[in-house]
Design a protein around this motif. Sequence first.
Motif, PDB file in Angstrom:
ATOM      1  N   GLY A 145       4.210 -11.193  -4.330  1.00 20.00           N
ATOM      2  CA  GLY A 145       3.068 -12.213  -3.024  1.00 20.00           C
ATOM      3  C   GLY A 145       4.077 -11.269  -1.949  1.00 20.00           C
ATOM      4  O   GLY A 145       2.869 -12.051  -0.767  1.00 20.00           O
ATOM      5  N   ILE A 146       4.598 -11.261  -1.188  1.00 23.74           N
ATOM      6  CA  ILE A 146       4.929 -11.033   0.580  1.00 23.74           C
ATOM      7  C   ILE A 146       3.761 -10.752   1.123  1.00 23.74           C
ATOM      8  O   ILE A 146       4.365 -10.190   1.857  1.00 23.74           O
ATOM      9  N   VAL A 147       3.317  -9.822   0.037  1.00 24.17           N
ATOM     10  CA  VAL A 147       1.998  -9.058   0.975  1.00 24.17           C
ATOM     11  C   VAL A 147       0.437  -9.896   0.757  1.00 24.17           C
ATOM     12  O   VAL A 147      -0.612  -9.218   0.900  1.00 24.17           O
ATOM     13  N   MET A 148       0.426 -10.693  -0.093  1.00 23.39           N
ATOM     14  CA  MET A 148      -0.702 -11.371  -0.367  1.00 23.39           C
ATOM     15  C   MET A 148      -0.724 -12.787   0.073  1.00 23.39           C
ATOM     16  O   MET A 148      -0.044 -14.031   0.648  1.00 23.39           O
ATOM     17  N   ALA A 149      -1.753 -13.253   1.340  1.00 31.60           N
ATOM     18  CA  ALA A 149      -2.376 -13.873   1.707  1.00 31.60           C
ATOM     19  C   ALA A 149      -2.070 -14.979   0.633  1.00 31.60           C
ATOM     20  O   ALA A 149      -2.866 -15.625   0.212  1.00 31.60           O
ATOM     21  N   ASN A 150      -1.380 -16.040   1.310  1.00 28.85           N
ATOM     22  CA  ASN A 150      -1.973 -17.484   0.520  1.00 28.85           C
ATOM     23  C   ASN A 150      -1.269 -17.744  -0.529  1.00 28.85           C
ATOM     24  O   ASN A 150      -0.927 -18.688  -1.577  1.00 28.85           O
ATOM     25  N   ILE A 209       3.922  -8.400   7.332  1.00 28.33           N
ATOM     26  CA  ILE A 209       4.634  -7.272   6.756  1.00 28.33           C
ATOM     27  C   ILE A 209       4.011  -6.146   6.544  1.00 28.33           C
ATOM     28  O   ILE A 209       4.438  -4.910   6.775  1.00 28.33           O
ATOM     29  N   THR A 210       2.564  -6.266   6.507  1.00 27.96           N
ATOM     30  CA  THR A 210       1.749  -4.253   6.155  1.00 27.96           C
ATOM     31  C   THR A 210       1.588  -4.131   7.109  1.00 27.96           C
ATOM     32  O   THR A 210       1.180  -2.464   6.932  1.00 27.96           O
ATOM     33  N   SER A 211       2.209  -4.695   8.387  1.00 28.34           N
ATOM     34  CA  SER A 211       0.880  -3.886   9.688  1.00 28.34           C
ATOM     35  C   SER A 211       2.074  -3.205  10.838  1.00 28.34           C
ATOM     36  O   SER A 211       1.670  -2.471  11.255  1.00 28.34           O
ATOM     37  N   GLY A 212       3.640  -3.478  10.220  1.00 27.98           N
ATOM     38  CA  GLY A 212       4.141  -2.335  11.172  1.00 27.98           C
ATOM     39  C   GLY A 212       5.014  -1.292  10.538  1.00 27.98           C
ATOM     40  O   GLY A 212       4.417  -0.530   9.703  1.00 27.98           O
ATOM     41  N   LYS A 213       6.255  -0.323  11.157  1.00 32.99           N
ATOM     42  CA  LYS A 213       6.230   0.333  10.830  1.00 32.99           C
ATOM     43  C   LYS A 213       7.561   0.591   9.992  1.00 32.99           C
ATOM     44  O   LYS A 213       7.973   1.670   8.972  1.00 32.99           O
ATOM     45  N   ALA A 214       8.000  -0.823   8.601  1.00 34.24           N
ATOM     46  CA  ALA A 214       8.574  -0.518   8.119  1.00 34.24           C
ATOM     47  C   ALA A 214       8.218  -0.377   6.573  1.00 34.24           C
ATOM     48  O   ALA A 214       6.689  -0.500   6.091  1.00 34.24           O
ATOM     49  N   ARG A 215       9.107   0.356   5.418  1.00 34.58           N
ATOM     50  CA  ARG A 215       8.519   0.870   4.143  1.00 34.58           C
ATOM     51  C   ARG A 215       8.626  -0.508   4.236  1.00 34.58           C
ATOM     52  O   ARG A 215       9.828  -0.647   3.322  1.00 34.58           O
ATOM     53  N   ILE A 216       7.428  -0.197   2.907  1.00 36.94           N
ATOM     54  CA  ILE A 216       7.891  -1.968   1.905  1.00 36.94           C
ATOM     55  C   ILE A 216       8.150  -1.871   0.835  1.00 36.94           C
ATOM     56  O   ILE A 216       7.451  -0.724   0.002  1.00 36.94           O
ATOM     57  N   ILE A 217       8.598  -1.926   0.195  1.00 29.33           N
ATOM     58  CA  ILE A 217       9.268  -1.895  -1.361  1.00 29.33           C
ATOM     59  C   ILE A 217       9.336  -3.170  -2.209  1.00 29.33           C
ATOM     60  O   ILE A 217       9.337  -4.469  -1.647  1.00 29.33           O
ATOM     61  N   LEU A 218       8.331  -3.597  -2.547  1.00 29.20           N
ATOM     62  CA  LEU A 218       7.818  -5.076  -3.578  1.00 29.20           C
ATOM     63  C   LEU A 218       8.020  -4.554  -5.207  1.00 29.20           C
ATOM     64  O   LEU A 218       8.478  -4.104  -5.676  1.00 29.20           O
ATOM     65  N   ILE A 219       8.905  -6.510  -5.357  1.00 24.12           N
ATOM     66  CA  ILE A 219       8.992  -6.253  -6.623  1.00 24.12           C
ATOM     67  C   ILE A 219       8.481  -7.080  -7.073  1.00 24.12           C
ATOM     68  O   ILE A 219       8.098  -7.787  -6.960  1.00 24.12           O
ATOM     69  N   PRO A 220       7.679  -6.129  -8.526  1.00 24.73           N
ATOM     70  CA  PRO A 220       6.922  -6.912  -9.405  1.00 24.73           C
ATOM     71  C   PRO A 220       7.106  -8.212  -9.618  1.00 24.73           C
ATOM     72  O   PRO A 220       7.428  -8.575 -10.815  1.00 24.73           O
ATOM     73  N   MET A 221       6.350  -8.463  -8.849  1.00 27.19           N
ATOM     74  CA  MET A 221       6.276 -10.535  -9.866  1.00 27.19           C
ATOM     75  C   MET A 221       5.254 -11.049 -10.572  1.00 27.19           C
ATOM     76  O   MET A 221       3.982 -10.959  -9.475  1.00 27.19           O
ATOM     77  N   ASN A 222       4.202 -11.134 -11.637  1.00 23.83           N
ATOM     78  CA  ASN A 222       2.766 -11.523 -11.500  1.00 23.83           C
ATOM     79  C   ASN A 222       2.872 -12.993 -11.670  1.00 23.83           C
ATOM     80  O   ASN A 222       2.530 -13.525 -12.620  1.00 23.83           O
TER      81      ASN A 222
END
Length: 136
Positions: A73-78, A92-105
């Motif tokens: 959810g950290i990459v989803m507005a609202n 979070i999605t616009s920077g240089k960082a590698r993004i690793i997401l934990i799937p939460m439904n």
Amino acid sequence: MFLLVVDGQGGGIGRTLAERLVKAFPEAEVGVVGTNSTATYQMMKAGPAFGATGENAVVFNAARADVIVGPAGIVMANAMHGEISPAMAAAITSGKARIILIPMNRCRAYITGTAGIKLADCIADMVEAIRRDIVG
């Protein structure tokens, strides 16, 4: 290496992520940013280098992170009942960082292929992905 954990609501997932990162990468700077003070407080119990709270903290730290981890959810507005602002998701999605997401439904999105996957397995995979792709 700067590893950033972002979480909201109660901060439980973020605390677990931070604990694993602090233990697995003692040479790294691990920081935590909560969307609210409760989340930050809980994540600080994991022993990171620092903690911060709120939209500006997410925007500032996301710009300097090498890796950002957190629930999907950290990459989803609202998402997270409105705790993730559009500015946070964009940072979070616009920077240089590698993004690793934990799937939460539970963040208004259903992530297919995650049925039956244990959170512990996702967290172990996160550590291995950082070790393999970032640390080398």
